[in-house]
Design a protein around this motif. Structure first.
Motif, mmCIF file in Angstrom:
data_model
loop_
_atom_site.group_PDB
_atom_site.id
_atom_site.type_symbol
_atom_site.label_atom_id
_atom_site.label_comp_id
_atom_site.label_asym_id
_atom_site.label_seq_id
_atom_site.Cartn_x
_atom_site.Cartn_y
_atom_site.Cartn_z
ATOM 1 N N GLN A 22 0.828 -1.211 0.000
ATOM 2 C CA GLN A 22 0.000 0.000 0.000
ATOM 3 C C GLN A 22 0.858 1.254 0.000
ATOM 4 O OE1 GLN A 22 -3.233 -0.049 2.898
ATOM 5 N NE2 GLN A 22 -2.753 2.055 3.441
ATOM 6 N N LEU A 23 1.925 1.270 0.806
ATOM 7 C CA LEU A 23 2.760 2.466 0.919
ATOM 8 C C LEU A 23 3.672 2.657 -0.289
ATOM 9 C CD1 LEU A 23 3.550 4.852 2.765
ATOM 10 C CD2 LEU A 23 5.369 3.425 3.676
ATOM 11 N N PHE A 29 -4.950 -0.011 -1.799
ATOM 12 C CA PHE A 29 -5.084 -1.173 -0.918
ATOM 13 C C PHE A 29 -5.611 -0.787 0.452
ATOM 14 C CE2 PHE A 29 -2.245 -4.727 -2.810
ATOM 15 C CZ PHE A 29 -2.895 -4.585 -4.027
ATOM 16 N N ASN A 30 -5.631 0.506 0.724
ATOM 17 C CA ASN A 30 -6.214 1.000 1.966
ATOM 18 C C ASN A 30 -7.688 0.616 2.094
ATOM 19 O OD1 ASN A 30 -6.185 2.705 4.400
ATOM 20 N ND2 ASN A 30 -7.525 4.040 3.204
ATOM 21 N N SER A 31 -8.344 0.408 0.951
ATOM 22 C CA SER A 31 -9.778 0.081 0.956
ATOM 23 C C SER A 31 -10.047 -1.419 1.035
ATOM 24 C CB SER A 31 -10.443 0.646 -0.295
ATOM 25 O OG SER A 31 -9.916 0.023 -1.459
ATOM 26 N N LEU A 32 -9.000 -2.254 0.979
ATOM 27 C CA LEU A 32 -9.205 -3.697 1.061
ATOM 28 C C LEU A 32 -9.675 -4.090 2.448
ATOM 29 C CD1 LEU A 32 -6.087 -5.096 -0.856
ATOM 30 C CD2 LEU A 32 -8.376 -4.617 -1.748
ATOM 31 N N ASP A 214 12.966 -3.769 3.816
ATOM 32 C CA ASP A 214 13.526 -2.522 3.309
ATOM 33 C C ASP A 214 13.364 -2.321 1.803
ATOM 34 O OD1 ASP A 214 15.181 -4.627 2.784
ATOM 35 O OD2 ASP A 214 17.030 -3.665 3.453
ATOM 36 N N VAL A 215 12.901 -3.326 1.075
ATOM 37 C CA VAL A 215 12.697 -3.207 -0.375
ATOM 38 C C VAL A 215 11.434 -3.970 -0.760
ATOM 39 C CG1 VAL A 215 13.671 -3.530 -2.679
ATOM 40 C CG2 VAL A 215 15.205 -3.178 -0.734
ATOM 41 N N VAL A 216 10.617 -3.367 -1.620
ATOM 42 C CA VAL A 216 9.429 -4.042 -2.149
ATOM 43 C C VAL A 216 9.575 -4.150 -3.666
ATOM 44 C CG1 VAL A 216 6.929 -3.975 -2.441
ATOM 45 C CG2 VAL A 216 7.957 -3.232 -0.280
ATOM 46 N N TYR A 217 9.402 -5.377 -4.183
ATOM 47 C CA TYR A 217 9.469 -5.626 -5.622
ATOM 48 C C TYR A 217 8.066 -5.869 -6.161
ATOM 49 C CZ TYR A 217 14.454 -6.422 -4.847
ATOM 50 O OH TYR A 217 15.778 -6.267 -4.496
ATOM 51 N N ILE A 230 12.831 1.189 -2.583
ATOM 52 C CA ILE A 230 13.580 1.052 -1.336
ATOM 53 C C ILE A 230 12.935 1.938 -0.273
ATOM 54 C CG2 ILE A 230 15.820 1.400 -0.234
ATOM 55 C CD1 ILE A 230 17.091 0.951 -3.004
ATOM 56 N N LEU A 231 12.791 1.413 0.927
ATOM 57 C CA LEU A 231 12.155 2.168 2.005
ATOM 58 C C LEU A 231 13.199 2.639 3.000
ATOM 59 C CD1 LEU A 231 10.116 -0.507 1.350
ATOM 60 C CD2 LEU A 231 8.662 0.919 2.764
ATOM 61 N N ASP A 232 13.035 3.896 3.458
ATOM 62 C CA ASP A 232 13.907 4.383 4.515
ATOM 63 C C ASP A 232 13.296 4.068 5.880
ATOM 64 O OD1 ASP A 232 11.920 6.303 5.027
ATOM 65 O OD2 ASP A 232 12.931 7.831 3.822
ATOM 66 N N THR A 233 14.042 4.365 6.925
ATOM 67 C CA THR A 233 13.628 4.004 8.284
ATOM 68 C C THR A 233 12.288 4.615 8.670
ATOM 69 O OG1 THR A 233 15.951 3.843 8.933
ATOM 70 C CG2 THR A 233 14.328 3.987 10.708
ATOM 71 N N SER A 234 12.046 5.857 8.244
ATOM 72 C CA SER A 234 10.796 6.530 8.627
ATOM 73 C C SER A 234 9.584 5.828 8.021
ATOM 74 C CB SER A 234 10.826 7.996 8.193
ATOM 75 O OG SER A 234 10.919 8.111 6.778
ATOM 76 N N LYS A 235 9.689 5.381 6.781
ATOM 77 C CA LYS A 235 8.573 4.698 6.140
ATOM 78 C C LYS A 235 8.331 3.323 6.757
ATOM 79 C CE LYS A 235 8.790 7.069 1.689
ATOM 80 N NZ LYS A 235 9.032 6.956 0.232
ATOM 81 N N ILE A 236 9.417 2.642 7.100
ATOM 82 C CA ILE A 236 9.280 1.338 7.758
ATOM 83 C C ILE A 236 8.555 1.498 9.093
ATOM 84 C CG2 ILE A 236 10.547 -0.584 8.793
ATOM 85 C CD1 ILE A 236 12.725 -0.074 6.644
ATOM 86 N N SER A 237 8.889 2.567 9.824
ATOM 87 C CA SER A 237 8.234 2.831 11.108
ATOM 88 C C SER A 237 6.743 3.093 10.920
ATOM 89 C CB SER A 237 8.888 4.029 11.806
ATOM 90 O OG SER A 237 10.226 3.748 12.141
ATOM 91 N N ILE A 238 6.397 3.830 9.866
ATOM 92 C CA ILE A 238 4.987 4.101 9.580
ATOM 93 C C ILE A 238 4.243 2.798 9.310
ATOM 94 C CG2 ILE A 238 3.414 5.099 7.875
ATOM 95 C CD1 ILE A 238 5.465 7.388 7.550
ATOM 96 N N ILE A 239 4.844 1.931 8.525
ATOM 97 C CA ILE A 239 4.211 0.650 8.184
ATOM 98 C C ILE A 239 4.003 -0.194 9.437
ATOM 99 C CG2 ILE A 239 4.578 -1.550 6.991
ATOM 100 C CD1 ILE A 239 6.058 0.116 4.809
ATOM 101 N N LEU A 240 5.017 -0.288 10.268
ATOM 102 C CA LEU A 240 4.903 -1.089 11.493
ATOM 103 C C LEU A 240 3.834 -0.527 12.422
ATOM 104 C CD1 LEU A 240 8.680 -1.790 12.197
ATOM 105 C CD2 LEU A 240 6.954 -3.490 11.578
ATOM 106 N N ASN A 241 3.811 0.788 12.590
ATOM 107 C CA ASN A 241 2.812 1.410 13.468
ATOM 108 C C ASN A 241 1.397 1.200 12.928
ATOM 109 O OD1 ASN A 241 4.681 2.352 15.329
ATOM 110 N ND2 ASN A 241 4.979 4.295 14.261
ATOM 111 N N ASN A 242 1.231 1.359 11.615
ATOM 112 C CA ASN A 242 -0.088 1.132 11.020
ATOM 113 C C ASN A 242 -0.544 -0.306 11.223
ATOM 114 O OD1 ASN A 242 -0.197 3.763 10.158
ATOM 115 N ND2 ASN A 242 0.364 3.319 8.033
ATOM 116 N N THR A 243 0.384 -1.230 11.082
ATOM 117 C CA THR A 243 0.048 -2.650 11.240
ATOM 118 C C THR A 243 -0.363 -2.958 12.673
ATOM 119 O OG1 THR A 243 1.610 -3.238 9.473
ATOM 120 C CG2 THR A 243 0.909 -5.008 10.952
ATOM 121 N N ARG A 244 0.377 -2.425 13.631
ATOM 122 C CA ARG A 244 0.030 -2.649 15.043
ATOM 123 C C ARG A 244 -1.340 -2.071 15.362
ATOM 124 N NH1 ARG A 244 5.638 -0.738 15.870
ATOM 125 N NH2 ARG A 244 6.993 -2.563 16.087
#
Length: 250
Positions: A22-23, A29-32, A214-217, A230-244
């Motif tokens: 999604q990111l 995919f936000n609507s799935l 760190d990478v999505v294909y 490629i994802l940086d640390t800030s985006k990875i943190s956003i994904i993890l927080n959204n998932t939690r």
């Protein structure tokens, strides 16, 4: 949902993979909505998630989830031994600080911290990153396995997508040549997909997403094209927080 329960972690990684896609590539995919067979769906899109991990990696993850911050003496020796860790091989950090290790040829090192009363508690694991070749074989194997398992309970939609999640990073933090490293992994995966992906006449995915931390294909099956982000640390943190947050709402 109990975090030690298998269903929790299965759902967690399904949501995590969906959020990576999604990111990076598909904000829609936000609507799935959460579903079964496929794991997420809308009126036009079905998203199925599979995690690519070896049996040994699953066992190691189970050890860490169940016994993190627990005394070493409370961990069954059989559980440790099957991973190549042995309690009689504990050694202390050379600096003299209260950090201890147990090394395994197959699975790296588990880290132990010594409490003031002398007890050693499990604090983490430093693993060996498997080779890129191993990763690509495992990814294709998991996709083929998923295709074979699809049956009449699977709801085909106009667009059918699979997301594969692999729970270790490709690029070491702070390393140079990130694009080159990501491209190298793409080459391995691409080679395996071209030669080994079983295309079912009845069931096939239109797009395959392969998500590392760190990478999505993105592999478009019809056009036979690959892209990655490629994802940086800030985006990875956003994904993890959204998932939690999402899993708390289930």
């Amino acid at each position: 949902m109990d975090k030690t329960h298998h269903d929790y972690w299965k759902t967690f990684y399904e949501l995590l993979a969906k959020n990576y896609i999604q990111l990076t590539f598909d904000p829609s995919f936000n609507s799935l909505i959460k579903n079964e067979s496929p794991d997420f769906k809308s009126d036009s899109v079905g998203l199925e998630i599979v995690t690519a991990a070896s049996d040994t990696q699953n066992t190691l993850n189970s050890l860490l989830r169940k016994y993190m911050n627990k005394n070493l003496e409370d961990i069954p020796e059989g559980f440790l031994n099957i991973l190549g860790f042995y309690k009689d091989r504990v050694y202390q950090d050379a600096s003299g600080v209260p950090v201890f290790y147990i090394s395994s040829v197959q699975n790296g090192i588990i880290v132990l911290l010594q409490r003031s009363n002398g007890d050693l508690v499990l604090a983490g694991q430093i693993g060996f990153v498997p080779s890129d070749e191993f990763n690509s074989h495992m990814i294709v194997s998991k996709i083929n396995e998923k295709i074979r398992k699809l049956n009449d309970n699977y709801e085909l939609l106009p667009n059918n997508i699979v997301g594969v999640y692999i729970d270790y990073a490709i690029i070491s933090e702070g390393v140079d040549y990130q694009e080159e490293m990501a491209q190298m992994m793409q080459g391995y995966i691409e080679k395996e997909l071209f030669h080994n992906l079983n295309v079912s006449e009845k069931y096939m995915f239109d797009i395959i997403y392969i998500c590392f931390p760190d990478v999505v294909y993105k592999y478009n099956v019809s056009s036979d094209t690959f892209n990655f982000k490629i994802l940086d640390t800030s985006k990875i943190s956003i994904i993890l927080n959204n998932t939690r947050n999402e899993i708390k709402m289930l």
